[in-house]
Design an enzyme around this catalytic site. Structure first.
Site, PDB file in Angstrom:
ATOM      1  N   GLU A   6      58.422 -46.592  -7.448  1.00 48.58           N
ATOM      2  CA  GLU A   6      58.199 -47.758  -6.605  1.00 48.58           C
ATOM      3  C   GLU A   6      59.252 -48.861  -6.807  1.00 48.58           C
ATOM      4  OE1 GLU A   6      55.176 -50.258  -7.775  1.00 48.58           O
ATOM      5  OE2 GLU A   6      55.273 -51.394  -5.906  1.00 48.58           O
ATOM      6  N   GLY A   7      59.524 -49.191  -8.081  1.00 49.97           N
ATOM      7  CA  GLY A   7      60.492 -50.242  -8.379  1.00 49.97           C
ATOM      8  C   GLY A   7      61.880 -49.873  -7.886  1.00 49.97           C
ATOM      9  N   THR A  54      57.890 -39.805  -9.393  1.00 47.62           N
ATOM     10  CA  THR A  54      57.009 -40.416 -10.381  1.00 47.62           C
ATOM     11  C   THR A  54      55.927 -39.415 -10.765  1.00 47.62           C
ATOM     12  OG1 THR A  54      55.284 -42.050 -10.817  1.00 47.62           O
ATOM     13  CG2 THR A  54      55.709 -41.597  -8.515  1.00 47.62           C
ATOM     14  N   ASP A  76      53.174 -40.311 -11.471  1.00 42.42           N
ATOM     15  CA  ASP A  76      51.909 -40.913 -11.026  1.00 42.42           C
ATOM     16  C   ASP A  76      51.463 -40.452  -9.633  1.00 42.42           C
ATOM     17  OD1 ASP A  76      52.003 -42.312 -13.375  1.00 42.42           O
ATOM     18  OD2 ASP A  76      52.700 -44.174 -12.478  1.00 42.42           O
ATOM     19  N   MET A 102      48.288 -41.039 -18.165  1.00 45.29           N
ATOM     20  CA  MET A 102      49.010 -42.128 -17.499  1.00 45.29           C
ATOM     21  C   MET A 102      48.440 -42.397 -16.113  1.00 45.29           C
ATOM     22  SD  MET A 102      52.972 -41.901 -18.660  1.00 45.29           S
ATOM     23  CE  MET A 102      53.482 -42.707 -20.175  1.00 45.29           C
ATOM     24  N   GLN A 143      53.348 -36.530 -21.406  1.00 47.09           N
ATOM     25  CA  GLN A 143      53.175 -36.100 -20.014  1.00 47.09           C
ATOM     26  C   GLN A 143      54.474 -36.134 -19.215  1.00 47.09           C
ATOM     27  OE1 GLN A 143      49.255 -38.209 -18.542  1.00 47.09           O
ATOM     28  NE2 GLN A 143      50.054 -39.207 -20.349  1.00 47.09           N
TER      29      GLN A 143
END
Ligand code: F6P
EC number: 2.7.1.11
Length: 341
Positions: free
Chosen positions: A103-104, A125, A127, A169, A274
């Site tokens: 995202e960043g 990511t 995530d 995470m 992870q």
């Protein structure tokens, strides 16, 4: 064409597969020159880069991390990059920049693109929380690691009649907890999207023990938090990159469960395990496809866009669309796993 590539933000398995794919497609198909900036946008700003030819990317497909290094960039330095971006690109003679990141990084890519630079983003990511793409590479690997950890923890938990609280995470999106919790057969899953009540977890564990099952595994995302008034748990501070520092929900929850249940409960924080190590086959394929399409997009002049997976196809979507909101776990996906909430 001269293409610059960089990896920024938290690393993730599959980054090297993208770099390799970009170099292969660009060099062998188009005769391009590719340079890799070191340590993310910092390398672009500080002029640290190296040439990436076929030899430089040989043998990296299965390697975790990133051969280019990565870093997070403070907002001020990013603004600096946007202000001086055109000059920087000119000074390196770059016709296209391919930033690979979360995202960043993609927000930064968008800012650079808005400043008029020829940018093609590649999302990554563990995530899996970037909207506009069905999946990001790294996620499958992370889910696999967490799933294996739960498989292993079950046998030791059973031997000692313990509750294991596995923290995975996921700050704002609980995809890793949801999918590894389902795959690893966790008896409780706690996500950032839905505040949990420890009393429900206590009840679930007690019922399991009443049924003769002498252990339980609870999977909790690092960004999960208890519903108001159900348990003492403080919010974290904000770090210099604007990210919330979490207080360790896995440890806090294990302590709380042990206190309420009168049974041993152990926290297991999987953390950066992870993100490390070799990417799964799925992640290698997705990363390779993203790299291939990023080079194609650069040659077609499709700037201000990023690669995305839609179904089984790779498409190009506007960077603006990609970074407007985080992709969190929707209610229907939580409902599917409800029996374990
Ligand atoms: O965004 C990816 C991620 O791995 C998150 O899941 C995690 O919260 C964060 O990065 C950790 O970042 P750092 O590497 O700065 O500790």
């Amino acid at each position: 064409m001269r293409i610059g590539v960089l990896t920024a933000g938290g690393d993730c398995p599959g980054l090297n597969a993208v770099i390799r794919s970009v170099v292969h497609r660009a060099v062998t198909t188009y005769g391009d020159e590719v340079i890799g900036f070191e340590d993310g946008y910092r390398g672009l700003l500080d002029g640290h880069y190296r040439t990436l030819d076929l030899d430089a990317v040989s043998g990296i497909l299965a390697r975790g991390g990133t051969i280019l290094g990565s870093s997070r960039l403070e907002r001020d330095r990013l603004r600096e990059a946007c202000d001086s971006g055109a000059d920087i690109m000119r000074s390196f003679g770059i016709d296209a920049l391919i930033p690979i990141g979360g995202e960043g990084t993609l927000t930064a890519a968008r800012m650079l693109s808005d400043a008029g630079l020829p940018v093609v983003g590649v999302p990554k990511t563990i995530d899996n929380d970037i909207s506009s793409t069905d999946r990001t590479f790294g996620f499958d690997t992370a889910v696999g690691v967490a799933t294996e950890a739960m498989d292993r923890l079950k046998t030791t938990a059973e031997s000692h009649q313990r509750v294991m609280v596995v923290e995975v995470m996921g700050r704002h999106a609980g995809w890793i907890a949801l999918e590894s919790g389902m795959a690893g057969g966790a008896h409780g899953i706690c996500l950032p999207e839905r505040p949990f009540d420890p009393a429900h977890l206590v009840k679930m564990v007690e019922e399991r023990f009443d049924r003769g099952k002498k252990f339980a595994v609870i999977c909790v995302a690092e960004g999960a938090h208890p519903a108001e008034g159900t348990m003492d748990y403080g919010h974290g501070e904000i770090d210099q990159y604007g990210h919330e520092r979490f207080q360790g929900i896995g440890t806090a929850l294990a302590y709380e469960l042990e206190r309420r249940l009168g049974k041993e409960a152990k926290p297991v924080i999987l953390g950066h395990v992870q993100r490390g190590g070799t990417p799964t086959a799925y992640d290698r394929v997705l990363a390779t496809r993203f790299g291939w399409h990023a080079v194609e997009a650069a040659h077609q002049g499709e700037f201000g866009r990023m690669t995305a997976l839609r179904g089984t196809d790779i498409v190009m979507v506007p960077l603006a669309e990609a970074v407007t909101e985080l992709k969190t776990v929707p209610k229907d996906r939580m409902d599917e796993a409800e029996s374990v909430f």
